[in-house]
Design an enzyme around this catalytic site. Sequence first.
Site, PDB file in Angstrom:
ATOM      1  N   ASP A   1       0.855  -1.171   0.000  1.00  0.00           N
ATOM      2  CA  ASP A   1       0.000   0.000   0.000  1.00  0.00           C
ATOM      3  C   ASP A   1       0.904   1.238   0.000  1.00  0.00           C
ATOM      4  O   ASP A   1       2.114   1.137  -0.235  1.00  0.00           O
ATOM      5  CB  ASP A   1      -0.977  -0.009   1.173  1.00  0.00           C
ATOM      6  CG  ASP A   1      -0.285  -0.098   2.529  1.00  0.00           C
ATOM      7  OD1 ASP A   1       0.893   0.318   2.634  1.00  0.00           O
ATOM      8  OD2 ASP A   1      -0.911  -0.577   3.492  1.00  0.00           O
TER       9      ASP A   1
ATOM     10  N   LYS B   1       0.123  -7.379  11.657  1.00  0.00           N
ATOM     11  CA  LYS B   1       0.757  -7.350  10.345  1.00  0.00           C
ATOM     12  C   LYS B   1       2.124  -6.697  10.473  1.00  0.00           C
ATOM     13  O   LYS B   1       2.249  -5.616  11.022  1.00  0.00           O
ATOM     14  CB  LYS B   1      -0.106  -6.574   9.351  1.00  0.00           C
ATOM     15  CG  LYS B   1      -1.490  -7.177   9.122  1.00  0.00           C
ATOM     16  CD  LYS B   1      -2.330  -6.283   8.226  1.00  0.00           C
ATOM     17  CE  LYS B   1      -3.719  -6.868   8.014  1.00  0.00           C
ATOM     18  NZ  LYS B   1      -4.569  -5.976   7.197  1.00  0.00           N
TER      19      LYS B   1
ATOM     20  N   LYS C   1      -6.443   1.036  -3.331  1.00  0.00           N
ATOM     21  CA  LYS C   1      -5.459   1.834  -2.612  1.00  0.00           C
ATOM     22  C   LYS C   1      -5.016   3.024  -3.459  1.00  0.00           C
ATOM     23  O   LYS C   1      -4.897   2.928  -4.696  1.00  0.00           O
ATOM     24  CB  LYS C   1      -4.241   0.981  -2.255  1.00  0.00           C
ATOM     25  CG  LYS C   1      -4.565  -0.240  -1.391  1.00  0.00           C
ATOM     26  CD  LYS C   1      -4.980   0.163   0.006  1.00  0.00           C
ATOM     27  CE  LYS C   1      -5.146  -1.047   0.906  1.00  0.00           C
ATOM     28  NZ  LYS C   1      -5.440  -0.684   2.301  1.00  0.00           N
TER      29      LYS C   1
ATOM     30  N   ASN D   1      -4.094   5.091   3.287  1.00  0.00           N
ATOM     31  CA  ASN D   1      -3.224   4.511   4.317  1.00  0.00           C
ATOM     32  C   ASN D   1      -2.313   5.535   4.988  1.00  0.00           C
ATOM     33  O   ASN D   1      -1.107   5.317   5.149  1.00  0.00           O
ATOM     34  CB  ASN D   1      -2.410   3.354   3.757  1.00  0.00           C
ATOM     35  CG  ASN D   1      -3.259   2.118   3.511  1.00  0.00           C
ATOM     36  OD1 ASN D   1      -3.522   1.765   2.343  1.00  0.00           O
ATOM     37  ND2 ASN D   1      -3.723   1.461   4.559  1.00  0.00           N
TER      38      ASN D   1
ATOM     39  N   GLU E   1     -10.509   6.953   2.629  1.00  0.00           N
ATOM     40  CA  GLU E   1     -10.066   6.359   3.890  1.00  0.00           C
ATOM     41  C   GLU E   1      -8.653   6.784   4.265  1.00  0.00           C
ATOM     42  O   GLU E   1      -7.756   6.827   3.419  1.00  0.00           O
ATOM     43  CB  GLU E   1     -10.128   4.833   3.766  1.00  0.00           C
ATOM     44  CG  GLU E   1      -9.783   4.072   5.022  1.00  0.00           C
ATOM     45  CD  GLU E   1     -10.094   2.587   4.874  1.00  0.00           C
ATOM     46  OE1 GLU E   1      -9.451   1.789   5.584  1.00  0.00           O
ATOM     47  OE2 GLU E   1     -10.958   2.227   4.049  1.00  0.00           O
TER      48      GLU E   1
ATOM     49  N   HIS F   1     -12.887  -2.676  10.289  1.00  0.00           N
ATOM     50  CA  HIS F   1     -11.720  -3.032   9.492  1.00  0.00           C
ATOM     51  C   HIS F   1     -11.366  -4.513   9.620  1.00  0.00           C
ATOM     52  O   HIS F   1     -11.269  -5.040  10.721  1.00  0.00           O
ATOM     53  CB  HIS F   1     -10.525  -2.185   9.952  1.00  0.00           C
ATOM     54  CG  HIS F   1      -9.206  -2.624   9.397  1.00  0.00           C
ATOM     55  ND1 HIS F   1      -8.261  -3.288  10.156  1.00  0.00           N
ATOM     56  CD2 HIS F   1      -8.684  -2.511   8.157  1.00  0.00           C
ATOM     57  CE1 HIS F   1      -7.207  -3.544   9.413  1.00  0.00           C
ATOM     58  NE2 HIS F   1      -7.427  -3.093   8.193  1.00  0.00           N
TER      59      HIS F   1
ATOM     60  N   GLU G   1     -15.824  -5.383   5.544  1.00  0.00           N
ATOM     61  CA  GLU G   1     -14.697  -5.537   4.623  1.00  0.00           C
ATOM     62  C   GLU G   1     -14.406  -7.018   4.378  1.00  0.00           C
ATOM     63  O   GLU G   1     -14.210  -7.779   5.317  1.00  0.00           O
ATOM     64  CB  GLU G   1     -13.464  -4.849   5.195  1.00  0.00           C
ATOM     65  CG  GLU G   1     -12.281  -4.838   4.256  1.00  0.00           C
ATOM     66  CD  GLU G   1     -11.148  -3.957   4.765  1.00  0.00           C
ATOM     67  OE1 GLU G   1     -10.391  -3.429   3.924  1.00  0.00           O
ATOM     68  OE2 GLU G   1     -11.023  -3.793   5.997  1.00  0.00           O
TER      69      GLU G   1
END
Length: 375
Positions: free
Chosen positions: A23, A59, A174, A204, A228, A304, A324
């Site tokens: 991203d 992550k 993205k 992001n 977002e 999310h 999502e």
Amino acid sequence: MSDSIASLTLSSVVLPLETPVSDAKVLTGRQRPLTEVVLLFVEVTTADGLQGTGFSYSKRAGGPSQYAHLREIAEVALGQDPSDIAKIYDSLLWAGASVGRSGVATQAIAALDVALYDLKARRAGLPLAKLLGAHRDSCRVYNTSGGFLQASVAEIMEKATASLEAGIGGIKIKVGQPDWRTDLERVAAVREHLGATPMMVDANQQWDRARARRMCRELEAFDLVWIEEPLDAWDATGHADLSRTFDTPIATGEMLTSVPEHMALLDAGYRGIVQPDAPRIGGITPFLKFATLAAHAGLALAPHYAMEIHLHLAAAYPTEPWVEHFEWLNPLFEERVDIRDGRMWLPERPGLGFTLSPRMRELTVETAHFGAPRR
């Protein structure tokens, strides 16, 4: 006589992704491409033989820390009544008080908290959403996994078409390219391909306030469901200002790790879409606390990731949410979510409605057991 928690099993699971994804944080050099997800699973068994399963995740970093923290404090839950979820939560917070009440400290507790809610709903013979008090049996669903920046526009279009044919209702891609013109070119191409299909974009956190205002102004033309994380996740004032300035809704909240961090958005006058993540905010217990406050403020909800948990929480939110869709965690569970007609449908199975797969056991790299011997 009340039941009690007889044993707990913790599992650290490393799930590799088929294709590394990038991203805007990768393109700005702040992170490496994402290659795996590390999960913390908790299996609870009571003296009466009832069981529940929950998970948290991380992550790029934090997975081993979550596991290590819960391993230190998990014994506090043994012998307690599994119905006393709030009491157990507080006891775990106090057991690890020196490391605070956000981030890894509560994300570790989240896995056990989710497991207790799963157990409670299983005992009642109800899907978790029904136990909480559902407003609906399905939620609008959008897909994110096909829209990462390492993919070409052609690849994004191909994956978007496949998602829509599989019953997905919206597509998110993205943005946050080093050259903002590339973002607009990609958004325009995908919007033309999708037609009237609901579409979202996600930066992001990689724009400053000036760039975010310019980009939000340019993106107004594409009839997006939301923009977002245009700013740093902890810039509550900036997000609030954008949400009051533009017609396209602003969405944020996925990175925040406590109720107070989320409340900073409301205190700043935020009018956008909130995106709490139950494993990240610390579990279902704090998620529900914030959801009540967000609903009171009249905010829309789009949780999310972790659809296996969030489908239930979204179904219990007063106003129509989005859920999502990420297929990444599918190998870890025996069951699949039911997606059709642009919506994700609640399972009729009790609890979360999922059981752990043999593949989850194969991917487990470390386990810890507390209490009665495993059967």
